[in-house]
Design a protein around this motif. Structure first.
Motif, PDB file in Angstrom:
ATOM      1  N   ALA A  21       2.748  -1.646 -91.197  1.00 31.15           N
ATOM      2  CA  ALA A  21       4.210  -1.786 -91.243  1.00 31.15           C
ATOM      3  C   ALA A  21       4.818  -0.956 -92.369  1.00 31.15           C
ATOM      4  CB  ALA A  21       4.611  -3.250 -91.374  1.00 31.15           C
ATOM      5  N   ASN A  22       4.421   0.298 -92.441  1.00 31.34           N
ATOM      6  CA  ASN A  22       4.975   1.248 -93.406  1.00 31.34           C
ATOM      7  C   ASN A  22       4.664   0.905 -94.863  1.00 31.34           C
ATOM      8  OD1 ASN A  22       6.091   3.742 -93.305  1.00 31.34           O
ATOM      9  ND2 ASN A  22       8.199   3.054 -93.437  1.00 31.34           N
ATOM     10  N   GLN A  23       3.658   0.065 -95.080  1.00 28.92           N
ATOM     11  CA  GLN A  23       3.229  -0.271 -96.438  1.00 28.92           C
ATOM     12  C   GLN A  23       1.733  -0.041 -96.562  1.00 28.92           C
ATOM     13  OE1 GLN A  23       4.308  -4.361 -97.182  1.00 28.92           O
ATOM     14  NE2 GLN A  23       6.086  -3.707 -98.353  1.00 28.92           N
ATOM     15  N   LEU A  24       1.294   0.321 -97.754  1.00 28.97           N
ATOM     16  CA  LEU A  24      -0.138   0.408 -98.028  1.00 28.97           C
ATOM     17  C   LEU A  24      -0.600  -0.973 -98.490  1.00 28.97           C
ATOM     18  CD1 LEU A  24      -0.358   3.822 -99.904  1.00 28.97           C
ATOM     19  CD2 LEU A  24      -0.994   3.318 -97.539  1.00 28.97           C
ATOM     20  N   VAL A  25      -1.701  -1.438 -97.924  1.00 31.23           N
ATOM     21  CA  VAL A  25      -2.224  -2.764 -98.225  1.00 31.23           C
ATOM     22  C   VAL A  25      -3.639  -2.609 -98.767  1.00 31.23           C
ATOM     23  CG1 VAL A  25      -2.801  -5.034 -97.270  1.00 31.23           C
ATOM     24  CG2 VAL A  25      -0.842  -3.763 -96.357  1.00 31.23           C
ATOM     25  N   LEU A  26      -3.928  -3.321 -99.844  1.00 30.79           N
ATOM     26  CA  LEU A  26      -5.254  -3.333-100.452  1.00 30.79           C
ATOM     27  C   LEU A  26      -5.795  -4.751-100.313  1.00 30.79           C
ATOM     28  CD1 LEU A  26      -7.116  -1.424-102.256  1.00 30.79           C
ATOM     29  CD2 LEU A  26      -6.239  -2.753-104.168  1.00 30.79           C
ATOM     30  N   HIS A  27      -6.748  -4.953 -99.388  1.00 32.22           N
ATOM     31  CA  HIS A  27      -7.331  -6.272 -99.151  1.00 32.22           C
ATOM     32  C   HIS A  27      -8.831  -6.151 -98.958  1.00 32.22           C
ATOM     33  CE1 HIS A  27      -3.526  -8.674 -97.746  1.00 32.22           C
ATOM     34  NE2 HIS A  27      -3.546  -8.436 -99.047  1.00 32.22           N
ATOM     35  N   ARG A  28      -9.506  -7.277 -99.019  1.00 31.41           N
ATOM     36  CA  ARG A  28     -10.961  -7.321 -98.900  1.00 31.41           C
ATOM     37  C   ARG A  28     -11.379  -7.438 -97.432  1.00 31.41           C
ATOM     38  NH1 ARG A  28     -14.195  -7.850-102.793  1.00 31.41           N
ATOM     39  NH2 ARG A  28     -12.608  -8.716-104.182  1.00 31.41           N
ATOM     40  N   LEU A  29     -12.401  -6.682 -97.074  1.00 33.42           N
ATOM     41  CA  LEU A  29     -12.981  -6.760 -95.734  1.00 33.42           C
ATOM     42  C   LEU A  29     -13.904  -7.981 -95.705  1.00 33.42           C
ATOM     43  CD1 LEU A  29     -13.389  -5.505 -92.938  1.00 33.42           C
ATOM     44  CD2 LEU A  29     -15.149  -4.066 -93.938  1.00 33.42           C
ATOM     45  N   ILE A  30     -13.570  -8.961 -94.868  1.00 28.09           N
ATOM     46  CA  ILE A  30     -14.323 -10.215 -94.883  1.00 28.09           C
ATOM     47  C   ILE A  30     -15.159 -10.433 -93.625  1.00 28.09           C
ATOM     48  CG2 ILE A  30     -12.770 -11.384 -96.486  1.00 28.09           C
ATOM     49  CD1 ILE A  30     -11.628 -12.871 -93.985  1.00 28.09           C
ATOM     50  N   LYS A  31     -14.889  -9.659 -92.588  1.00 30.03           N
ATOM     51  CA  LYS A  31     -15.657  -9.845 -91.356  1.00 30.03           C
ATOM     52  C   LYS A  31     -15.635  -8.555 -90.551  1.00 30.03           C
ATOM     53  CE  LYS A  31     -16.077 -12.797 -87.322  1.00 30.03           C
ATOM     54  NZ  LYS A  31     -15.483 -13.860 -86.523  1.00 30.03           N
ATOM     55  N   ILE A  32     -16.784  -8.254 -89.953  1.00 33.15           N
ATOM     56  CA  ILE A  32     -16.879  -7.129 -89.034  1.00 33.15           C
ATOM     57  C   ILE A  32     -17.431  -7.674 -87.729  1.00 33.15           C
ATOM     58  CG2 ILE A  32     -17.920  -4.878 -88.556  1.00 33.15           C
ATOM     59  CD1 ILE A  32     -18.219  -4.525 -91.606  1.00 33.15           C
ATOM     60  N   ASN A  33     -16.680  -7.493 -86.668  1.00 39.19           N
ATOM     61  CA  ASN A  33     -17.138  -7.955 -85.367  1.00 39.19           C
ATOM     62  C   ASN A  33     -18.352  -7.122 -84.966  1.00 39.19           C
ATOM     63  OD1 ASN A  33     -17.505  -8.551 -82.624  1.00 39.19           O
ATOM     64  ND2 ASN A  33     -15.320  -8.958 -82.364  1.00 39.19           N
ATOM     65  N   PRO A  34     -19.475  -7.756 -84.665  1.00 38.49           N
ATOM     66  CA  PRO A  34     -20.683  -6.987 -84.347  1.00 38.49           C
ATOM     67  C   PRO A  34     -20.551  -6.154 -83.078  1.00 38.49           C
ATOM     68  CG  PRO A  34     -21.045  -9.343 -84.001  1.00 38.49           C
ATOM     69  CD  PRO A  34     -19.695  -9.184 -84.621  1.00 38.49           C
ATOM     70  N   LYS A  35     -19.582  -6.492 -82.249  1.00 34.51           N
ATOM     71  CA  LYS A  35     -19.349  -5.701 -81.036  1.00 34.51           C
ATOM     72  C   LYS A  35     -18.331  -4.609 -81.369  1.00 34.51           C
ATOM     73  CE  LYS A  35     -19.964  -9.717 -78.089  1.00 34.51           C
ATOM     74  NZ  LYS A  35     -19.295 -10.639 -77.183  1.00 34.51           N
ATOM     75  N   PHE A  36     -18.840  -3.436 -81.764  1.00 40.80           N
ATOM     76  CA  PHE A  36     -17.931  -2.353 -82.133  1.00 40.80           C
ATOM     77  C   PHE A  36     -17.123  -1.865 -80.943  1.00 40.80           C
ATOM     78  CE2 PHE A  36     -20.410  -2.089 -86.005  1.00 40.80           C
ATOM     79  CZ  PHE A  36     -19.402  -1.854 -86.921  1.00 40.80           C
ATOM     80  N   SER A  37     -17.475  -2.341 -79.747  1.00 44.93           N
ATOM     81  CA  SER A  37     -16.684  -1.970 -78.584  1.00 44.93           C
ATOM     82  C   SER A  37     -15.362  -2.737 -78.560  1.00 44.93           C
ATOM     83  CB  SER A  37     -17.469  -2.239 -77.301  1.00 44.93           C
ATOM     84  OG  SER A  37     -17.805  -3.620 -77.231  1.00 44.93           O
ATOM     85  N   GLU A  38     -15.289  -3.792 -79.373  1.00 47.19           N
ATOM     86  CA  GLU A  38     -14.024  -4.535 -79.482  1.00 47.19           C
ATOM     87  C   GLU A  38     -12.955  -3.586 -80.008  1.00 47.19           C
ATOM     88  OE1 GLU A  38     -13.294  -7.849 -78.775  1.00 47.19           O
ATOM     89  OE2 GLU A  38     -15.267  -7.889 -77.838  1.00 47.19           O
ATOM     90  N   PRO A  39     -11.717  -3.781 -79.566  1.00 54.98           N
ATOM     91  CA  PRO A  39     -10.659  -2.842 -79.988  1.00 54.98           C
ATOM     92  C   PRO A  39     -10.445  -2.774 -81.500  1.00 54.98           C
ATOM     93  CG  PRO A  39      -9.829  -4.423 -78.366  1.00 54.98           C
ATOM     94  CD  PRO A  39     -11.247  -4.792 -78.661  1.00 54.98           C
ATOM     95  N   LYS A  40     -10.524  -3.883 -82.193  1.00 54.92           N
ATOM     96  CA  LYS A  40     -10.254  -3.899 -83.635  1.00 54.92           C
ATOM     97  C   LYS A  40     -11.290  -4.776 -84.331  1.00 54.92           C
ATOM     98  CE  LYS A  40      -5.452  -2.808 -83.120  1.00 54.92           C
ATOM     99  NZ  LYS A  40      -4.185  -2.786 -83.775  1.00 54.92           N
TER     100      LYS A  40
END
Length: 158
Positions: free
Chosen positions: A65-84
């Motif tokens: 939304a037109n802002q830079l955000v600095l946050h922690r990555l807490i989860k990665i979906n193991p199915k990289f085929s997922e859209p996000k």
């Protein structure tokens, strides 16, 4: 006359361009979403991922939304085929952000400059904080789990 918003947006775009060209840029941190590790006025060194993939616990920068955000990555979906597949959250936020694609991620924080002090996030100290804060962020996503000990740990200052 140039509006302040336009100047701020231009400055953000220049910093993003610097990051793309040099694989490293220094950003000014503002806000409370990553307190207590990141504080208002900190200078944050951001490095692009260059042939690497983000890891759980990385503090990443992305645009939303037109802002830079600095946050922690807490989860990665193991199915990289997922859209996000990437889920982030501010250390001081109650809820997770909307999921991200890899293309949304500009880079990761590697160092915090606070006055004369440097906090290297890839040092043993930084790695330990990363594990602790990632654990607490993941714990907070589970309803009614936060205990008094978790609240006390969150109130620590670094």
């Amino acid at each position: 006359m140039i509006h302040t918003d336009a100047l701020q947006q231009a400055a953000k775009e220049l910093k993003c361009l610097e990051l793309l060209q040099n694989n490293l840029a220094i950003f000014d941190y503002c806000g409370m979403s990553m307190f207590p590790l990141f504080r208002e006025g900190d200078k944050v060194a951001i490095q692009s991922y260059q042939n690497q993939l983000p890891k759980i616990g990385d503090v990443i920068i992305f645009q939303r939304a037109n802002q830079l955000v600095l946050h922690r990555l807490i989860k990665i979906n193991p199915k990289f085929s997922e859209p996000k597949p990437y889920l982030t959250k501010g250390d001081n936020c109650a809820a997770a952000d909307l999921p991200l694609n890899f293309s949304d991620i500009l880079g990761k924080a590697i160092r915090i400059d606070r006055g004369d002090t440097q906090i290297r996030l890839n040092s043993l100290y930084g790695w330990t904080l990363k594990l602790l804060l990632t654990f607490l962020s993941q714990l907070e996503l589970k309803p009614a789990v936060e205990s008094n000990i978790v609240k006390k740990i969150k109130n620590l200052t670094f």
